[in-house]
Design an enzyme around this catalytic site. Structure first.
Site, mmCIF file in Angstrom:
data_model
loop_
_atom_site.group_PDB
_atom_site.id
_atom_site.type_symbol
_atom_site.label_atom_id
_atom_site.label_comp_id
_atom_site.label_asym_id
_atom_site.label_seq_id
_atom_site.Cartn_x
_atom_site.Cartn_y
_atom_site.Cartn_z
ATOM 1 N N GLY A 194 0.914 -1.190 0.058
ATOM 2 C CA GLY A 194 -0.057 -0.035 0.060
ATOM 3 C C GLY A 194 0.826 1.365 0.026
ATOM 4 N N THR A 246 -3.421 -3.525 6.720
ATOM 5 C CA THR A 246 -2.725 -2.573 5.704
ATOM 6 C C THR A 246 -3.494 -1.352 5.633
ATOM 7 O OG1 THR A 246 -1.666 -4.261 4.580
ATOM 8 C CG2 THR A 246 -1.830 -2.463 3.689
ATOM 9 N N HIS A 249 -2.821 0.799 9.005
ATOM 10 C CA HIS A 249 -1.658 1.521 8.771
ATOM 11 C C HIS A 249 -1.583 2.690 7.727
ATOM 12 C CE1 HIS A 249 3.047 1.005 8.590
ATOM 13 N NE2 HIS A 249 2.830 1.661 7.381
ATOM 14 N N GLU A 250 -1.892 2.353 6.573
ATOM 15 C CA GLU A 250 -1.970 3.525 5.673
ATOM 16 C C GLU A 250 -2.957 4.558 5.895
ATOM 17 O OE1 GLU A 250 0.334 3.631 3.392
ATOM 18 O OE2 GLU A 250 0.727 1.718 3.464
ATOM 19 N N TRP A 261 9.598 4.039 14.086
ATOM 20 C CA TRP A 261 11.073 4.073 14.226
ATOM 21 C C TRP A 261 11.710 5.201 13.803
ATOM 22 C CZ3 TRP A 261 8.567 1.133 10.950
ATOM 23 C CH2 TRP A 261 8.854 0.985 9.391
ATOM 24 N N GLN A 281 13.039 3.026 18.505
ATOM 25 C CA GLN A 281 13.273 1.743 17.887
ATOM 26 C C GLN A 281 14.219 2.010 16.519
ATOM 27 O OE1 GLN A 281 9.446 -0.379 17.573
ATOM 28 N NE2 GLN A 281 10.000 -1.202 15.615
#
Length: 426
Positions: A194, A246, A249-250, A261, A281
């Protein structure tokens, strides 16, 4: 304006033959370092001194955001049924409202940081021309897929967003979250899941992105990652991306979040995502849900890597949380940078003039005022529901809004067919 690959966009990573490859931003940083030696040090130095300050955001209003899926398919297995998209919407809403069943898996150390975003997503019911819609737009293309050519100056994957290049033109990107679902081709660097553009002006992307053109704003997803009942889920040969995370997240990127991170692929412990309650991280977890990971030492209150955070790269089964400050950032970006999405379709007032009333102060805390001749005025929410009604004798009008939660409201002048918008802030 962002449409150029040399400007950063964020993607879930490429995978090939089960091996994790670089994501789009990693490739971008490496290219920039090759072109301009010393770029990585300048980038990290800039970011570490540019942490955004997010004001206290309203947490009493649940925002609804209209979504349209453009299903750009070539073969039948790419033309997913509407039931798959309904499943995806349930997953997305559960993740953002923290009603996901696996919220119970959040580790105890992170429970005080886990948050309900109070953001919900609804399939659009009216298209830009005012016609009824399911919010799922199926369009066949003669292209077998769309690819991201990392050697191109242009972001070639954006071709899915234009009918002239075999895709589908965006609906008004200020009023809808446009999500294009298509076959994203594996071009040798691995499978891309994605891609999403953050909003123009997102403080977490300061110094990296100038602006995003309206006609490309939105999200692109590979057809195999939609929902948890997708009959084509295994077409990509990958099993850990089959639970619909997904899009979660997107959507985080779309609302202004970076990877946890800090995208510091050169030295993640020296980078940051601009969110203070996500532990540093060193790098992405890279689909290794290892709760023993602690790749950076963060002083006395050192915490392990937050591998269950939606903005890491991990297996769908591992994800289960956004943090309090991630939620604050998303709501800030929604309220300040994508406000048209939450102004909504003002039910019952579509034929009224929304720009003729001067309301002051705006934003307001306790009182709003205007001058009008109307004998009756109403305060409405963005769904057209009447919240307050007050008689008026003409002249200056003042209404107490102290008891209303922070958010967008309408002031309707009965008999004058006029309406104005105002914001209550807390």
């Amino acid at each position: 304006m962002i449409r150029n690959f040399t400007l950063v966009f964020f993607v879930l990573p490429f995978l090939s033959f089960g091996q994790i490859e670089h994501c789009g931003f990693d490739l971008y940083l490496q290219r920039k370092e090759a072109q301009s030696p010393g770029f990585k040090e300048q980038y990290l130095s800039f970011w570490n001194h540019a942490q955004p300050a997010v004001s206290e955001n309203n947490r009493n209003t649940v925002y609804e955001i209209p979504v349209v899926f453009h299903v750009v398919y070539n073969t039948d297995n790419q033309n997913l049924s509407d039931e798959v998209f309904l499943s995806q919407m349930e997953i997305l809403n559960a993740d953002f409202r923290r009603t996901n069943a696996d919220a119970a898996n959040t580790r105890e150390i992170f429970l005080p940081l886990a948050a309900d975003a109070e953001i919900e997503f609804v399939l659009a019911t009216v298209d830009p021309e005012g016609n009824p819609t399911t919010g799922i737009n199926h369009v066949q293309t003669d292209r077998n897929g769309f690819e991201l050519n990392i050697f191109s100056v242009e972001n070639t994957l954006d071709e899915v967003k234009f009918s002239a290049t075999g895709g589908v033109d965006a609906w008004d990107t200020q009023r809808y979250v446009n999500i294009w679902v298509c076959n994203i081709l594996d071009t040798g660097f691995g499978q891309l899941f994605g891609l999403a553009y953050p909003p123009t002006g997102a403080p977490t992307f300061a110094g990296l992105i100038d602006s995003v053109e309206d006609d490309v704003a939105g999200i692109i997803l590979h057809y195999t990652v939609i929902g948890d009942n997708n009959p084509s889920a295994d077409d990509d040969g990958i099993v850990f991306n089959n639970n619909g995370r997904t899009l979660t997240h997107e959507m985080g990127h779309y609302l202004g979040l970076r990877h946890i991170w800090g995208d510091g692929f050169f030295n993640g412990c020296a980078a940051d995502d601009g969110i203070s309650d996500t532990p540093n991280q060193d790098q992405a977890s890279n689909y290794n849900c290892n709760f023993a990971n602690n790749t950076c030492t963060d002083a006395a209150d050192d915490m392990p890597d937050m591998v269950e955070n939606y903005m890491d790269y991990n297996e769908d089964d591992c994800y289960n949380m956004f943090t309090v400050e991630q939620v604050a950032m998303m709501r800030f970006c929604l309220e300040e940078l994508r406000p048209e999405l939450i102004e909504g379709q003002f039910v019952g007032v579509n034929n009224q003039d929304v720009s003729t009333i001067s309301i002051f102060p705006n934003p307001a805390n306790d009182m709003v005022s205007t001058v009008c001749k109307a004998q009756m005025v109403e305060v409405l929410d963005t769904h057209g529901r009447v919240l307050k009604r007050q008689a008026h004798g003409g002249g200056k009008l003042s209404i107490n809004v102290a008891e209303l939660p922070a958010g967008f409201y309408l002031l309707s002048l009965q008999g004058e067919s006029k309406i104005g918008k105002f914001i209550v802030q807390r």
